[in-house]
Scaffold this active site. Structure first.
Site, PDB file in Angstrom:
ATOM      1  N   PRO A 146       0.799  -1.238   0.000  1.00  0.00           N
ATOM      2  CA  PRO A 146       0.000   0.000   0.000  1.00  0.00           C
ATOM      3  C   PRO A 146       0.830   1.286   0.000  1.00  0.00           C
ATOM      4  O   PRO A 146       0.815   2.066   0.959  1.00  0.00           O
ATOM      5  CB  PRO A 146      -0.818  -0.136   1.281  1.00  0.00           C
ATOM      6  CG  PRO A 146       0.082  -0.899   2.201  1.00  0.00           C
ATOM      7  CD  PRO A 146       0.832  -1.870   1.320  1.00  0.00           C
ATOM      8  N   CYS A 147       1.498   1.564  -1.100  1.00  0.00           N
ATOM      9  CA  CYS A 147       2.247   2.817  -1.201  1.00  0.00           C
ATOM     10  C   CYS A 147       1.324   4.028  -1.186  1.00  0.00           C
ATOM     11  O   CYS A 147       1.769   5.150  -0.932  1.00  0.00           O
ATOM     12  CB  CYS A 147       3.139   2.820  -2.447  1.00  0.00           C
ATOM     13  SG  CYS A 147       2.285   2.514  -3.997  1.00  0.00           S
ATOM     14  N   HIS A 148       0.026   3.806  -1.432  1.00  0.00           N
ATOM     15  CA  HIS A 148      -0.924   4.914  -1.379  1.00  0.00           C
ATOM     16  C   HIS A 148      -1.140   5.413   0.046  1.00  0.00           C
ATOM     17  O   HIS A 148      -1.711   6.486   0.238  1.00  0.00           O
ATOM     18  CB  HIS A 148      -2.270   4.489  -1.990  1.00  0.00           C
ATOM     19  CG  HIS A 148      -2.905   3.321  -1.299  1.00  0.00           C
ATOM     20  ND1 HIS A 148      -2.598   2.012  -1.619  1.00  0.00           N
ATOM     21  CD2 HIS A 148      -3.822   3.255  -0.299  1.00  0.00           C
ATOM     22  CE1 HIS A 148      -3.305   1.196  -0.854  1.00  0.00           C
ATOM     23  NE2 HIS A 148      -4.059   1.927  -0.048  1.00  0.00           N
TER      24      HIS A 148
END
Length: 361
Positions: free
Chosen positions: A317-319
């Site tokens: 989850p780089c978001h």
């Protein structure tokens, strides 16, 4: 979310202006009605003395407010848009159709209004989305064993060269260059935020990216080198598994992904990705937070580069990484998607909070 909280006056001005920059990041609770809304809600604006602002849906619910039925703050904004919803449904019914502005007029829509609505929600126009959808149909034909000419016709392209060029713009290579005896298999998986490409082997997920990500051709080329050019069309059990997990994620049923991952990167890059996996859904961290968690507080820029190099979107989850001030900094899938994902995951946080506040039976 970790952010420098704007002043009340700033947030109230954003409410009056229906400022989309705060959508999904701040909510207004209205004491006179007992409901909470997006700051972009079209309803008549409340008096300032009746307003309080919160960062999450969970906080609003905990404070005793109900979600507004007009702006539907507990659901992604696009699903509530009267322009977007019928056109998305029409596109799904006729995915291979060559949509044009005359079709929009016949359906009773103003093309400029449609263009603005889709740009606001999806970062692309409806016609761009429709063209992308046709390419998906061609990809599915190839994945099912069809010939390139069959895929071209299915995708609604008039010439083979136009189809090859459109296809190559997405993956950096023409469909004829795919292997007949692949080590890795590529197929697309649909999501409410747009189609994604999944590349898998029999046990692991190697790549999961939105079709319109600019870095996708370079990432695909990197995987081709890893597989010595042996990437072909098709699905594996891993593709089906990640599709099921994505479906549950977008339905709000589960934010847990159990699919095994193949991490292609340096040891430091892999450490950053593992740190991202430790960020709970509904929460965010800054780049400096991640650097400190790794015991490398001076490596903020290196963390940012590793975050941008992630090629397994959503699952890693780089978001969930934002600027120090809480701003939605760069995201390869587009800031509009980052905003929608954070908004969606706040719903998971709200559910956890609700369960925690329920009395024991």
């Amino acid at each position: 979310m970790l952010m420098i909280r704007p002043s009340f006056d700033t947030l109230y001005e954003a409410l009056l202006a229906r400022d989309a920059a705060y959508d999904g990041r701040m909510f207004v609770c209205v004491a006179s009605t007992g409901i909470f809304c997006r700051l972009t809600c079209p309803a008549r604006k409340p008096k300032p003395e009746n307003c309080t602002f919160h960062e999450t849906v969970a906080e609003c619910i905990e404070a005793g407010f109900r979600p507004c039925k007009r702006c539907r703050p507990t659901t992604p904004e696009a699903s509530a848009d009267p322009v977007v919803r019928p056109l998305i449904e029409a596109l799904e019914k006729r995915p291979g159709y060559r949509w044009g502005e005359p079709d929009l007029v016949r359906m009773g829509f103003d093309p400029s209004t449609v263009r603005r609505a889709f740009k606001r929600h999806f970062g692309m126009t409806f016609l761009e989305m429709a063209r992308q959808r046709r390419l998906q149909e061609g990809f599915s034909s190839l994945s099912g064993g069809g010939k390139v000419i069959d895929a071209q016709i299915t995708a609604g392209f008039e010439s083979p060269s136009a189809f090859r060029e459109a296809f190559a713009r997405i993956l950096g290579t023409a469909p004829g260059n795919f292997s007949k005896n692949p080590l890795l298999s590529a197929d697309w998986v649909p999501t409410p935020l747009g189609p994604m490409i999944a590349v898998t082997d029999k046990t692991r997920l190697h790549l999961l990216e939105f079709l319109d990500r600019k870095a996708l051709p370079a990432e695909f080329k990197k995987l081709q080198g890893f597989a010595k050019g042996e990437i072909g069309f098709g699905r594996t059990e891993v593709t089906d598994r990640i599709q099921e997990e994505l479906d549950r994620f977008f339905k709000g049923e589960s934010a847990s992904f159990q699919t095994q991952l193949a991490l292609h990167g340096t040891p430091f890059t892999r450490d950053v990705w593992r740190a991202l996996l430790d960020i709970p859904a509904g929460e965010t961290r800054s780049y400096s937070d991640v650097a400190r968690a790794l015991g490398r507080p001076e490596a903020v820029r290196a963390v940012a580069r590793a975050n941008g190099a992630n090629q397994i979107g959503l699952v890693i989850p780089c978001h969930r990484v934002v600027g120090t001030d809480g701003s939605l900094t760069g995201y390869g899938g587009g800031l509009w998607r980052k905003q929608r994902l954070i908004e969606l995951e706040q719903g998971y946080r709200a559910k956890v909070s609700e369960k925690a506040n329920q009395p024991d039976p």
